[in-house]
Design a protein around this motif. Structure first.
Motif, PDB file in Angstrom:
ATOM      1  N   ARG A   1       0.826  -1.212   0.000  1.00  0.00           N
ATOM      2  CA  ARG A   1       0.000   0.000   0.000  1.00  0.00           C
ATOM      3  C   ARG A   1       0.859   1.261   0.000  1.00  0.00           C
ATOM      4  NH1 ARG A   1      -5.204  -0.140   0.550  1.00  0.00           N
ATOM      5  NH2 ARG A   1      -5.356   1.789   1.775  1.00  0.00           N
TER       6      ARG A   1
ATOM      7  N   PHE B   1       0.382   4.061  -2.861  1.00  0.00           N
ATOM      8  CA  PHE B   1       0.118   5.439  -2.480  1.00  0.00           C
ATOM      9  C   PHE B   1       1.171   6.383  -3.058  1.00  0.00           C
ATOM     10  CE2 PHE B   1      -0.011   8.735   1.079  1.00  0.00           C
ATOM     11  CZ  PHE B   1      -1.046   9.425   0.494  1.00  0.00           C
TER      12      PHE B   1
ATOM     13  N   GLU C   1       0.287   7.647  -6.440  1.00  0.00           N
ATOM     14  CA  GLU C   1      -0.881   8.508  -6.618  1.00  0.00           C
ATOM     15  C   GLU C   1      -0.477   9.977  -6.573  1.00  0.00           C
ATOM     16  OE1 GLU C   1      -4.156   7.674  -4.032  1.00  0.00           O
ATOM     17  OE2 GLU C   1      -3.893   5.509  -4.200  1.00  0.00           O
TER      18      GLU C   1
ATOM     19  N   ALA D   1      -0.521  12.146  -3.213  1.00  0.00           N
ATOM     20  CA  ALA D   1       0.554  12.066  -2.230  1.00  0.00           C
ATOM     21  C   ALA D   1       1.568  13.191  -2.359  1.00  0.00           C
ATOM     22  CB  ALA D   1       1.274  10.725  -2.371  1.00  0.00           C
TER      23      ALA D   1
ATOM     24  N   LEU E   1       4.484  11.482   4.158  1.00  0.00           N
ATOM     25  CA  LEU E   1       4.846  10.358   3.296  1.00  0.00           C
ATOM     26  C   LEU E   1       6.363  10.241   3.160  1.00  0.00           C
ATOM     27  CD1 LEU E   1       4.112   8.037   1.414  1.00  0.00           C
ATOM     28  CD2 LEU E   1       3.900   9.697  -0.447  1.00  0.00           C
TER      29      LEU E   1
ATOM     30  N   ARG F   1      -3.422   5.103   4.592  1.00  0.00           N
ATOM     31  CA  ARG F   1      -3.005   4.875   3.211  1.00  0.00           C
ATOM     32  C   ARG F   1      -1.821   3.918   3.097  1.00  0.00           C
ATOM     33  NH1 ARG F   1      -5.408   8.918   0.217  1.00  0.00           N
ATOM     34  NH2 ARG F   1      -5.053   7.468  -1.508  1.00  0.00           N
ATOM     35  N   ILE F   2      -1.072   3.746   4.194  1.00  0.00           N
ATOM     36  CA  ILE F   2       0.131   2.907   4.118  1.00  0.00           C
ATOM     37  C   ILE F   2       0.076   1.724   5.089  1.00  0.00           C
ATOM     38  CG2 ILE F   2       1.543   4.840   3.323  1.00  0.00           C
ATOM     39  CD1 ILE F   2       2.771   4.973   6.137  1.00  0.00           C
TER      40      ILE F   2
ATOM     41  N   GLU G   1     -12.560   3.751   1.153  1.00  0.00           N
ATOM     42  CA  GLU G   1     -11.336   2.997   0.849  1.00  0.00           C
ATOM     43  C   GLU G   1     -11.585   1.988  -0.261  1.00  0.00           C
ATOM     44  OE1 GLU G   1      -9.936   1.309   4.495  1.00  0.00           O
ATOM     45  OE2 GLU G   1      -8.828   3.116   5.060  1.00  0.00           O
TER      46      GLU G   1
ATOM     47  N   ARG H   1     -11.583   3.992  -3.452  1.00  0.00           N
ATOM     48  CA  ARG H   1     -10.224   4.422  -3.780  1.00  0.00           C
ATOM     49  C   ARG H   1      -9.368   3.243  -4.250  1.00  0.00           C
ATOM     50  NH1 ARG H   1      -9.189   7.425   0.634  1.00  0.00           N
ATOM     51  NH2 ARG H   1      -8.404   5.644   1.798  1.00  0.00           N
ATOM     52  N   ASP H   2      -9.444   2.123  -3.537  1.00  0.00           N
ATOM     53  CA  ASP H   2      -8.646   0.953  -3.915  1.00  0.00           C
ATOM     54  C   ASP H   2      -9.101   0.376  -5.247  1.00  0.00           C
ATOM     55  OD1 ASP H   2      -7.316   1.302  -1.558  1.00  0.00           O
ATOM     56  OD2 ASP H   2      -8.290  -0.347  -0.500  1.00  0.00           O
TER      57      ASP H   2
END
Length: 640
Positions: free
Chosen positions: A118, A122, A125, A128, A137, A167-168, A256, A259-260
């Motif tokens: 992940r 991320f 994207e 980020a 990040l 996100r991670i 999520e 988004r995923d």
């Protein structure tokens, strides 16, 4: 020296290795007695319930026999903070003192570990590269190259509420398992392998209950088998378990998923643009559903809003959006593991959402929480004792429940009933602190009833001379956020001491400031009633505004009250009163944390004297000198 030849009590005695090798260790008779009882339970595979008052040293009392037992033991704590303290501080100290080489391991839930896959997604994207997210990040990327555990608590430079964490890290919904391209380097799997090999495994209640919930659904185990289970801060288990044995759908889960699904579509199915459109439609319906639940933060029974036309329509559109996304993801599932996983998640969430259109089971209470930008729909079981007992039967061995606050009066009936424990061995030890010498219980006279509109103002007026006498150095604990806000507005221009307020900074930061100031006044609600340890003169006064009865508007409480009535019971005596007694014991426990501490406990609620049940609250507290005279409070601080 071969310490296995000695009893746990001898090892904790004044001539034992802990007294010789651990700085500040003080032998205590209740601790030695508890250690003997725990050793007996481990050997006999018994179920044991113990209450050990503040200062007993219950952690060492179960660690010594656990390490000596030679069997695999799982220790579960109430919070991740206590879990880290046990693993990083207490266990190494006792191991070294005993000269034992037992293998120990720490295991947390998956959301506490960096997910390399992940993180990779991320990083690709565009989102980020903006603002705070970009800075956090970069810190996470640098840390990812250095960490050996992936435990996110190592990365101190990123706030707990940073949007980078979800996100991670992974969830049960979005984890690919063995299908993940980073599976061979997975930090979570490495931690689980160490857990399998450990003699002593330290977890928390959330992970324990997650394992119970998965096993109930037939999805396997998160935890390895063990011969013994020690559950510290066990008073938290019934309430926490009611959440884990239920079902929930949150706005975060749905967003999520959208988004995923979009990210996996861009990677593995760039030609299937209908997935992107379905994701955007789902995101819109999530936002519309949140708006339909009304403005502001709310926590209500689902039935109070379910039939309102805007809510019913928004729920129908949300369900349809999930169904539309599922239709688009089905043919795409063959394109990649990520898309296949999103397809399965979509179906699971759609089924769970359908529960709230039906409210089919009377054994569950349906309720929702609305936040500024999100929501959670929950279905919680009214009783968890059968679930808990089924889990204990699947994991035979010793089960030891311990806390500083489980008994009501001198009995454990309430706790035992909630978890379905039948005739366990039970022991209770009072705090070894000298409360008659170290503390004073002050009950002001003349306060109105707690439901009076002027009650909080009256509490503050009575608190002002106490705060002057204590020179600040106080916690003011409230049973509601509304009362806390009112108290702050009343106090901010009337005391010369630094004022700290829950919500203005993270709890750890507020406590750090409070200790450093030495004369602060901290206003807090539920999160400061337990799990907070301030020793020394910095905390010399604890003021509690009301007896901590749960809000009658709380949906889970309402449903339990109705269920107890249906069964012919007395909701107040059987449930509300015992829970309030345990919660008050937690709040009172903030005051005296050390043999050298001294302080005043101010209990404002006049029901302690005017109601017959007030005696039960007082009987459940340590034996302490009492006064209704402010001059005795002033004298207490002058002689300190």
């Amino acid at each position: 020296m071969e310490y296995a030849l000695f009893s746990a009590a001898e090892l904790l005695g004044e001539d034992g290795p802990l007294a010789r090798q651990i700085e500040g260790f003080t032998p205590r008779r209740p601790q030695q007695e508890m250690a003997e009882v725990v050793a007996k339970a481990l050997e006999g595979k018994q179920t044991l319930v113990t209450e050990a008052g503040t200062g007993t040293g219950k952690t060492y009392a179960y660690l010594v026999p656990a390490l000596l037992s030679g069997i695999k033991v799982i220790i579960s704590t109430g919070t991740k903070h206590l879990q880290d303290q046990l693993y990083h501080r207490d266990l190494p100290l006792v191991k070294n003192a005993l000269g034992i080489s037992s293998r120990v391991a720490l295991l947390k839930g998956r959301s506490n570990y960096l997910c390399l896959h992940r993180l990779h997604l991320f990083t690709q994207e565009g989102e980020a590269s903006h603002g705070r997210l970009a800075g956090d990040l970069v810190k996470a990327q640098l840390w990812a190259r250095q960490t050996s555990t992936g435990d996110i608590s190592e990365l101190g430079g990123v706030a707990d509420d940073s949007p980078v964490w979800p996100r991670i890290t992974s969830t049960a919904d979005n984890c690919f398992g063995q299908g993940c391209p980073s599976f061979s380097k997975c930090h979570l799997m490495a931690a689980r392998r160490q857990a399998q090999e450990a003699d002593i495994l330290v977890i928390n209640h959330h992970l324990l209950l997650s394992d119970m919930a998965l096993q109930e659904e037939g999805h396997g185990d998160l935890l390895p088998p063990a011969k013994a289970y020690i559950l510290d801060e066990a008073h938290q288990l019934p309430e926490t378990a009611s959440r884990f044995f239920g079902r929930r759908v949150s706005g975060r889960q749905l967003l999520e998923l959208a988004r995923d699904s979009g990210a996996e579509q861009r990677n593995d199915a760039p030609d299937m643009l209908a997935i992107r459109d379905a994701c955007q439609w789902l995101e819109k319906t999530v936002a519309d559903f949140r708006l339909a639940l009304g403005l502001g933060e709310r926590r209500l029974a689902w039935r109070k809003v379910a039939d309102m036309p805007p809510v019913a329509l928004a729920l129908e559109q949300l369900s349809r959006a999930l169904a539309d996304l599922e239709v688009e993801l089905e043919p795409a599932a063959v394109r990649g593991k990520g898309l296949e996983h999103c397809f399965k998640r979509c179906g699971s969430l759609r089924e769970q959402l359908a529960m709230f259109a039906e409210e089919a089971s009377e054994d569950f209470v349906y309720w929702f929480e609305a936040y500024s930008r999100s929501f959670i729909l929950s279905a919680s079981p009214l009783e968890i004792s059968e679930n808990f007992q089924a889990y204990m039967e699947c994991r035979p061995g010793a089960w030891i429940f311990t806390s500083a606050t489980m008994a009501v009066g001198e009995h454990f009936d309430h706790f035992n009933h909630q978890l379905g424990l039948e005739m366990p061995a039970s022991y209770r030890w009072e705090s070894p602190f000298d409360f008659q010498r170290q503390a004073l219980l002050y009950q002001p006279v003349g306060l109105p009833e707690p439901h009076d509109s002027g009650y909080t103002q009256a509490v503050i007026e009575e608190s002002l001379p106490v705060l002057e006498a204590s020179r600040g150095r106080a916690f003011l604990l409230f049973t509601s956020h509304r009362a806390l806000k009112e108290a702050y507005s009343l106090l901010k221009d009337r005391i010369a001491f630094p004022l700290l307020v829950q919500g203005s900074a993270p709890r750890s930061e507020l406590l750090r400031r409070f200790r450093a100031l030495g004369n602060g006044v901290l206003l807090g609600t539920s999160s400061f009633w337990e799990g907070v340890d301030v020793r020394g003169e910095a905390l010399s006064c604890v003021i509690i505004d009301k007896l901590p009865f749960a809000s009658p508007g709380e949906p889970l409480l309402q449903a339990r009250i109705e269920a107890i009535r249906r069964q012919g019971g007395n909701p107040f005596m059987d449930y509300q009163l015992p829970n309030a007694v345990i919660q008050l014991k937690q709040g009172v426990g903030r005051l005296i944390r050390d043999v050298h501490d001294r302080g005043v406990l101010m209990l404002c609620d006049p029901r302690l004297r005017s109601k017959s049940y007030g005696r039960l609250f007082l009987k459940s507290l340590p034996s302490i000198a009492q006064s209704q005279d402010i001059k005795e409070v002033e004298a207490f601080f002058q002689t300190g």
